[in-house]
Design a protein around this motif. Structure first.
Motif, PDB file in Angstrom:
ATOM      1  N   LYS A 136       1.673   4.221  -3.629  1.00  0.00           N
ATOM      2  CA  LYS A 136       1.603   5.685  -3.746  1.00  0.00           C
ATOM      3  C   LYS A 136       2.850   6.264  -4.409  1.00  0.00           C
ATOM      4  CE  LYS A 136      -2.136   5.599  -1.047  1.00  0.00           C
ATOM      5  NZ  LYS A 136      -2.118   4.235  -0.508  1.00  0.00           N
TER       6      LYS A 136
ATOM      7  N   LYS B  59       7.357   8.712   0.505  1.00  0.00           N
ATOM      8  CA  LYS B  59       6.868   9.891  -0.214  1.00  0.00           C
ATOM      9  C   LYS B  59       8.034  10.782  -0.638  1.00  0.00           C
ATOM     10  CE  LYS B  59       3.641  13.779   0.273  1.00  0.00           C
ATOM     11  NZ  LYS B  59       2.661  14.456   1.185  1.00  0.00           N
TER      12      LYS B  59
ATOM     13  N   ASP C 156       0.826  -1.204   0.000  1.00  0.00           N
ATOM     14  CA  ASP C 156       0.000   0.000   0.000  1.00  0.00           C
ATOM     15  C   ASP C 156       0.864   1.259   0.000  1.00  0.00           C
ATOM     16  OD1 ASP C 156      -2.648   1.359   0.316  1.00  0.00           O
ATOM     17  OD2 ASP C 156      -1.742   2.013   2.195  1.00  0.00           O
ATOM     18  N   VAL C 157       1.924   1.253   0.802  1.00  0.00           N
ATOM     19  CA  VAL C 157       2.834   2.407   0.834  1.00  0.00           C
ATOM     20  C   VAL C 157       3.501   2.600  -0.529  1.00  0.00           C
ATOM     21  CG1 VAL C 157       4.994   3.290   1.807  1.00  0.00           C
ATOM     22  CG2 VAL C 157       3.257   2.293   3.316  1.00  0.00           C
TER      23      VAL C 157
ATOM     24  N   LYS D 107       5.630   5.858   5.612  1.00  0.00           N
ATOM     25  CA  LYS D 107       4.960   6.524   4.496  1.00  0.00           C
ATOM     26  C   LYS D 107       5.677   7.793   4.074  1.00  0.00           C
ATOM     27  CE  LYS D 107       0.304   4.827   5.548  1.00  0.00           C
ATOM     28  NZ  LYS D 107      -1.094   5.213   5.898  1.00  0.00           N
ATOM     29  N   GLU D 108       6.095   8.603   5.050  1.00  0.00           N
ATOM     30  CA  GLU D 108       6.743   9.864   4.716  1.00  0.00           C
ATOM     31  C   GLU D 108       8.096   9.643   4.055  1.00  0.00           C
ATOM     32  OE1 GLU D 108       5.373  12.854   4.785  1.00  0.00           O
ATOM     33  OE2 GLU D 108       3.568  11.733   5.344  1.00  0.00           O
TER      34      GLU D 108
END
Length: 247
Positions: free
Chosen positions: A23, A215, A19-20, A211-212
């Motif tokens: 993105k 990103k 899922d991560v 996540k960050e």
């Protein structure tokens, strides 16, 4: 801990990781572009997950059949891609099934390309997995295997994701040597990723990719690609080998 519970926990961490990564569009596209030159004809993806890489093949009009070892991922793939004419379907495929030839008879010698990205490290008998990829390919077909690099980087991420091992070009070549493949191409991929994997998994002992962090990494992909080219892919977080079926 029973094998069933262990498998379910790995599935949880694996789903969170997928899922991560889903993105990280620039990163996924980079991986796709790296293997695309070796892809041809009728394609089978082993371990499609939720379709992070499959999506690029579908939208580039490749004829592709998707697979995974987990039923819930196969259902998700069907839901996502069933409206595309070049989507050939999906099925649960286990590369180390003891009755592989019987259970997957309709897939034998059918594909011009078989690829498995971040799959083989999850399989205890990796040699058998590569041998069965050989059975799925038509004559002169290509197999593309991408796996995590360097056993010295094995850390908390690997444990939670259910990895048995990490590789380098030599060790992955040795796995290929047990099958009748002509090695066409070898390279490392994603040099800068080594540092993020080491810090997050080995030092901070995170169980999943933050996540960050993903990103930020995704934003920097254009620069990271240049770095890979500048060092001629001589090191990287992943190892890629492409083989050709000649026998």
């Amino acid at each position: 801990m029973t094998e069933k519970i262990k498998f379910e926990e790995e599935d949880v961490f694996g789903a969170m990781t997928l899922d991560v990564i889903s993105k990280a569009n620039k990163f996924n596209q980079w991986m796709y572009q790296t293997i695309k030159p070796f892809c041809k004809g009728n394609i089978l993806e082993i371990g499609s997950g939720i379709g992070n890489i499959s999506n690029f093949f579908i939208h580039d009009n490749f004829n592709i059949f998707l697979s995974d070892i987990r039923a819930n991922y196969c259902l998700e793939l069907e839901r996502k891609f069933h409206t595309f004419e070049n989507f050939s379907g999906t099925e649960m495929i286990n590369l180390t099934d003891p009755d592989f030839e019987k259970n997957y008879a309709k897939h034998l010698q059918k594909y011009d390309t078989v690829f498995a990205l971040n799959v083989v490290e999850h399989i205890h008998n990796d040699e058998l997995a590569i041998q069965n990829c050989h059975k799925l390919l038509a004559q002169n077909g290509h197999v593309i295997i991408l796996v995590p690099s360097y056993q010295s980087l094995f850390n908390q991420f690997d444990k939670e994701l259910g990895h048995y091992r990490r590789y380098n070009k030599t060790s992955l070549t040795n796995v290929f040597s047990k099958s009748s493949f002509e090695i066409m191409h070898k390279q490392y991929f994603n040099f800068i990723g080594i540092f993020g994997w080491y810090i997050s998994g080995k030092i901070l002992k995170n169980k999943t990719i933050p996540k960050e962090q993903m990103k930020l990494y995704n934003t920097l992909v254009p620069i990271i690609k240049i770095i890979d080219k500048s060092i001629f892919n001589l090191m990287g977080l992943s190892t890629i080998i492409v083989g050709k079926k000649t026998l």
